[in-house]
Write a protein that holds these residues in place. Structure first.
Motif, PDB file in Angstrom:
ATOM      1  N   ALA A  36     -17.836 -11.339-125.812  1.00  0.00           N
ATOM      2  CA  ALA A  36     -18.938 -12.239-125.486  1.00  0.00           C
ATOM      3  C   ALA A  36     -20.224 -11.455-125.693  1.00  0.00           C
ATOM      4  N   VAL A  37     -21.259 -12.129-126.170  1.00  0.00           N
ATOM      5  CA  VAL A  37     -22.542 -11.484-126.471  1.00  0.00           C
ATOM      6  C   VAL A  37     -23.646 -12.124-125.644  1.00  0.00           C
ATOM      7  N   GLY A  38     -24.474 -11.283-125.070  1.00  0.00           N
ATOM      8  CA  GLY A  38     -25.730 -11.722-124.475  1.00  0.00           C
ATOM      9  C   GLY A  38     -26.835 -11.112-125.314  1.00  0.00           C
ATOM     10  N   ALA A  39     -27.804 -11.920-125.753  1.00  0.00           N
ATOM     11  CA  ALA A  39     -28.830 -11.415-126.672  1.00  0.00           C
ATOM     12  C   ALA A  39     -30.211 -11.872-126.244  1.00  0.00           C
ATOM     13  N   GLY A  40     -31.206 -11.073-126.595  1.00  0.00           N
ATOM     14  CA  GLY A  40     -32.604 -11.383-126.319  1.00  0.00           C
ATOM     15  C   GLY A  40     -33.432 -11.256-127.576  1.00  0.00           C
ATOM     16  N   SER A  41     -34.301 -12.220-127.810  1.00  0.00           N
ATOM     17  CA  SER A  41     -35.079 -12.248-129.046  1.00  0.00           C
ATOM     18  C   SER A  41     -36.265 -11.300-129.011  1.00  0.00           C
ATOM     19  N   ASN A  42     -36.647 -10.881-130.198  1.00  0.00           N
ATOM     20  CA  ASN A  42     -37.859 -10.104-130.424  1.00  0.00           C
ATOM     21  C   ASN A  42     -38.426 -10.558-131.771  1.00  0.00           C
ATOM     22  N   PHE A  43     -38.547 -11.883-131.937  1.00  0.00           N
ATOM     23  CA  PHE A  43     -38.950 -12.471-133.209  1.00  0.00           C
ATOM     24  C   PHE A  43     -40.466 -12.475-133.336  1.00  0.00           C
ATOM     25  N   LYS A  44     -40.996 -11.672-134.245  1.00  0.00           N
ATOM     26  CA  LYS A  44     -42.445 -11.565-134.429  1.00  0.00           C
ATOM     27  C   LYS A  44     -43.062 -12.862-134.944  1.00  0.00           C
TER      28      LYS A  44
END
Length: 181
Positions: A36-44
């Motif tokens: 399972a993956v937990g992810a957080g964005s850093n989309f410029k």
């Protein structure tokens, strides 16, 4: 937060004591894994839509690997199913990578560092901003062998793109299980 997690993982791994024969857990061979993956964005690109400051989502990670020696492994890994939702835009991200692992333990507890490169895609609700191309990943983790065949793993890393994908970076944490043949 990720740095603190990595420090805790490494400290626990290096202080853990196992009495088993290390050869049981360090043996070479193929394996499969799912997490399972937990992810957080850093989309410029989407700073105005609040997608640049850690919008979180879940996903799935699957891998096929081969442990070549007691300290090195190579993997083909897929990570996807991640849907980052901003105020207006949604971004679906997936990638396929070839990654290497450097393992630093030989018994039940095996901390490791990893680095990989491959192909990624970011699809948005606006097709003009959807991109694909080169992505790279770096991180570290910890494997714990329940038995010589079934290790659990926890890892954290950062995925960054280049070229068209340079604005779709994210961090992720994975919790999963592997089966060693």
């Amino acid at each position: 937060m990720i740095r603190l997690s990595l420090v805790v993982i490494v400290l626990v791994a290096f202080t853990a004591c196992a009495t088993e024969d290390p050869s049981e857990f360090a043996r070479p061979g193929p394996y499969l894994g799912i997490a399972a993956v937990g992810a957080g964005s850093n989309f410029k690109k989407f700073a105005d839509e609040k997608l640049d400051d850690g919008v979180t989502t879940g996903g799935i990670h699957a891998l096929f690997g081969y442990k070549m020696w007691d300290r090195a492994a190579v993997e083909i890994a897929y990570e996807g199913g991640m849907n980052f939702k901003g105020d207006v835009t949604e971004v679906d991200v997936w990638n396929l990578m070839l990654q290497g692992k450097l393992l630093m333990g030989g018994e039940r507890w095996q901390p490791y560092l990893m680095v990989g490169a491959g192909y990624g895609e970011a699809s948005t609700t606006d097709p003009r901003t959807s991109q694909d191309g080169f992505v790279g990943r770096a991180g570290g983790g910890l494997q714990y062998y329940i038995t010589p065949t079934w290790p659990l793993f926890l890892e954290a890393g950062y995925t960054a793109g280049a070229g068209d994908m340079d604005e779709y970076n994210y961090w992720s944490v994975r919790l999963g299980v592997m089966f060693r043949f």
